[in-house]
Design a protein around this motif. Structure first.
Motif, PDB file in Angstrom:
ATOM      1  N   PHE A 148      72.651  48.821  70.443  1.00 20.35           N
ATOM      2  CA  PHE A 148      73.969  48.418  69.942  1.00 20.35           C
ATOM      3  C   PHE A 148      74.223  48.984  68.549  1.00 20.35           C
ATOM      4  CE2 PHE A 148      73.539  44.403  72.692  1.00 20.35           C
ATOM      5  CZ  PHE A 148      74.294  44.953  73.710  1.00 20.35           C
ATOM      6  N   ILE A 149      73.203  48.903  67.709  1.00 24.12           N
ATOM      7  CA  ILE A 149      73.349  49.388  66.329  1.00 24.12           C
ATOM      8  C   ILE A 149      73.480  50.912  66.309  1.00 24.12           C
ATOM      9  CG2 ILE A 149      72.232  49.528  64.064  1.00 24.12           C
ATOM     10  CD1 ILE A 149      70.870  46.821  64.763  1.00 24.12           C
ATOM     11  N   GLY A 152      76.833  52.139  67.171  1.00 20.58           N
ATOM     12  CA  GLY A 152      77.881  51.836  66.214  1.00 20.58           C
ATOM     13  C   GLY A 152      78.707  50.610  66.548  1.00 20.58           C
ATOM     14  N   ILE A 153      78.278  49.821  67.542  1.00 20.63           N
ATOM     15  CA  ILE A 153      79.042  48.629  67.902  1.00 20.63           C
ATOM     16  C   ILE A 153      78.457  47.365  67.283  1.00 20.63           C
ATOM     17  CG2 ILE A 153      79.937  49.628  70.010  1.00 20.63           C
ATOM     18  CD1 ILE A 153      77.861  48.121  71.588  1.00 20.63           C
ATOM     19  N   ALA A 154      77.390  47.525  66.514  1.00 20.39           N
ATOM     20  CA  ALA A 154      76.799  46.407  65.778  1.00 20.39           C
ATOM     21  C   ALA A 154      76.094  46.945  64.551  1.00 20.39           C
ATOM     22  CB  ALA A 154      75.817  45.633  66.657  1.00 20.39           C
ATOM     23  N   LYS A 155      75.982  46.115  63.539  1.00 21.48           N
ATOM     24  CA  LYS A 155      75.234  46.463  62.339  1.00 21.48           C
ATOM     25  C   LYS A 155      74.017  45.564  62.145  1.00 21.48           C
ATOM     26  CE  LYS A 155      79.230  48.227  59.758  1.00 21.48           C
ATOM     27  NZ  LYS A 155      80.092  48.051  58.554  1.00 21.48           N
ATOM     28  N   ILE A 187      65.556  39.507  62.611  1.00 23.24           N
ATOM     29  CA  ILE A 187      66.829  40.131  62.281  1.00 23.24           C
ATOM     30  C   ILE A 187      66.609  41.631  62.305  1.00 23.24           C
ATOM     31  CG2 ILE A 187      68.582  40.506  60.505  1.00 23.24           C
ATOM     32  CD1 ILE A 187      68.780  37.764  61.772  1.00 23.24           C
ATOM     33  N   LEU A 188      67.445  42.330  63.045  1.00 21.12           N
ATOM     34  CA  LEU A 188      67.365  43.784  63.158  1.00 21.12           C
ATOM     35  C   LEU A 188      68.669  44.359  62.636  1.00 21.12           C
ATOM     36  CD1 LEU A 188      65.207  45.710  64.605  1.00 21.12           C
ATOM     37  CD2 LEU A 188      66.896  45.890  66.427  1.00 21.12           C
ATOM     38  N   GLU A 189      68.584  45.331  61.736  1.00 23.25           N
ATOM     39  CA  GLU A 189      69.827  45.863  61.174  1.00 23.25           C
ATOM     40  C   GLU A 189      69.716  47.312  60.719  1.00 23.25           C
ATOM     41  OE1 GLU A 189      71.094  43.887  57.513  1.00 23.25           O
ATOM     42  OE2 GLU A 189      69.137  42.899  57.458  1.00 23.25           O
TER      43      GLU A 189
END
Length: 352
Positions: A148-149, A152-155, A187-189
């Motif tokens: 997802f990250i 580009g649909i999640a940060k 938490i993944l970012e």
């Protein structure tokens, strides 16, 4: 852009269930007949194979979503983030919420939704969903979150693995001694820091291996046959894991471009000490080298097999220096790997 774990948390239940608590259980064969050996012999043999001397159970008032929330809150606090900025909550489990003393699984609303509610997140664009993927569920949640990250649909994503297996075991099945409860989260970012996820692999072997882990009736023929418990063919799982997991781990490492000598820790699903040792031996045998000292942290001896929770709780403990002789330093390369119901296999090579 790199994708990293910026916070972790875990919940280790406080109720300790030692092996001798099973001395008065009525263990039966799968045909309902009693074992020839007494329980003391059965328990000692069990310990020699699995390495388990005790396991943890949740208190009566808690469910899987409760302890998943406890681990999630710790991960959020550790990452020092505003929960309103989380884009996805992915909750890996297998049996939903089962209240103490009941036999029915409750998954409506989903466990991820319950955690979002407990976190008091108002943001409707924080998407919450559950993931049913056997024991490799938490690792697969991390794989999906990074996708997802990367797309580009999640940060920022919250990935939880939680289970209360003590409530789905057949007390007449000696395999009941393997299973336990627990929860872990991360938490993944997106980050500009070096490292993070370098490669990953997932495989599903469903043609000949789908039913090594199932829901089945009690070994006690006097109990309701419509009440289902976790059942497994330990020998077939052991053989499957040894045949497939080391190769998958090697393929994942090869894809990462990291040299085997640079791997500092390997976090394997805590299923069975003997099995994990054999997986590690076969993994390193592919590189024609001995197993390095202290490369594989283990918690199964005192925490048991908590399914999706074993890897994230183990990682959290090492990350926070709560496991003797194990620690992580910035830049260390580690491997996450798991195998479980499906049969599914996955692995991640990660630079800390």
């Amino acid at each position: 852009m790199n994708i990293k774990i910026t916070g972790t948390g875990s919940y280790i239940p406080s109720l300790v269930q030692k092996n001798d608590s099973f001395l008065n259980h009525s263990f039966l064969n799968n045909d309902g007949t009693p074992f020839e050996n007494d329980n003391a012999v059965i328990i000692e043999k069990f310990k020699s194979i699995t390495g388990i001397s005790e396991r943890r159970y949740v208190k009566e008032e808690y469910t899987s979503s409760d302890i998943g929330f406890f681990a999630a809150q710790k991960a959020i606090d550790n990452a020092n983030i505003d929960p309103e900025t989380i884009d996805y909550i992915i909750f890996a489990h297998n049996f939903g919420d089962i209240k103490f003393g009941t036999i029915q699984s409750d998954m409506l609303p989903s466990l991820s939704v319950r955690v979002k509610n407990k976190l008091r997140i108002k943001n409707p664009k924080c998407v919450a969903y559950d993931l049913l993927f056997g024991c490799p569920g938490w690792i697969e949640g991390v794989v999906q979150a990074q996708a997802f990250i990367k797309a580009g649909i999640a940060k920022r994503c919250l990935v939880i693995g939680s289970e209360t297996l003590s409530r789905v075991v057949d007390k007449h099945d000696r395999d009941a001694m393997i299973f336990s409860d627990g929860a872990g989260a991360c938490i993944l970012e997106k980050t500009d820091e070096a490292g993070g996820i370098l490669s990953h692999i997932t495989e599903s072997y469903t043609l000949d291996n789908a039913f090594h882990l199932t829901s089945g009736k009690s070994f006690n023929p006097d109990l309701d046959p419509d009440t289902k418990y976790i059942k497994m063919d330990g020998r077939k799982i052991y053989e499957f894991a040894l045949s497939h997991v080391p190769a998958a781990m090697k393929a994942c490492l090869d894809e990462s471009g990291v040299d085997i000598h640079d791997v500092k820790k390997i976090f394997i699903h805590q299923a069975n000490e003997k099995m994990d040792d054999a997986i590690l031996k076969r993994f390193y045998r592919q590189f024609k080298m001995p197993i390095p000292d202290n490369v594989m942290p283990m918690t199964i001896g005192n925490l048991g097999n908590s399914s999706v929770a074993t890897v994230p709780t183990l990682f959290d403990m090492v990350r926070h220096n709560k496991l003797e002789n194990h620690s992580l330093n910035k830049g260390d390369v580690i491997i996450f790997a798991s195998v479980g119901a499906g049969m599914h296999i996955n692995a991640i090579v990660y630079k800390y």
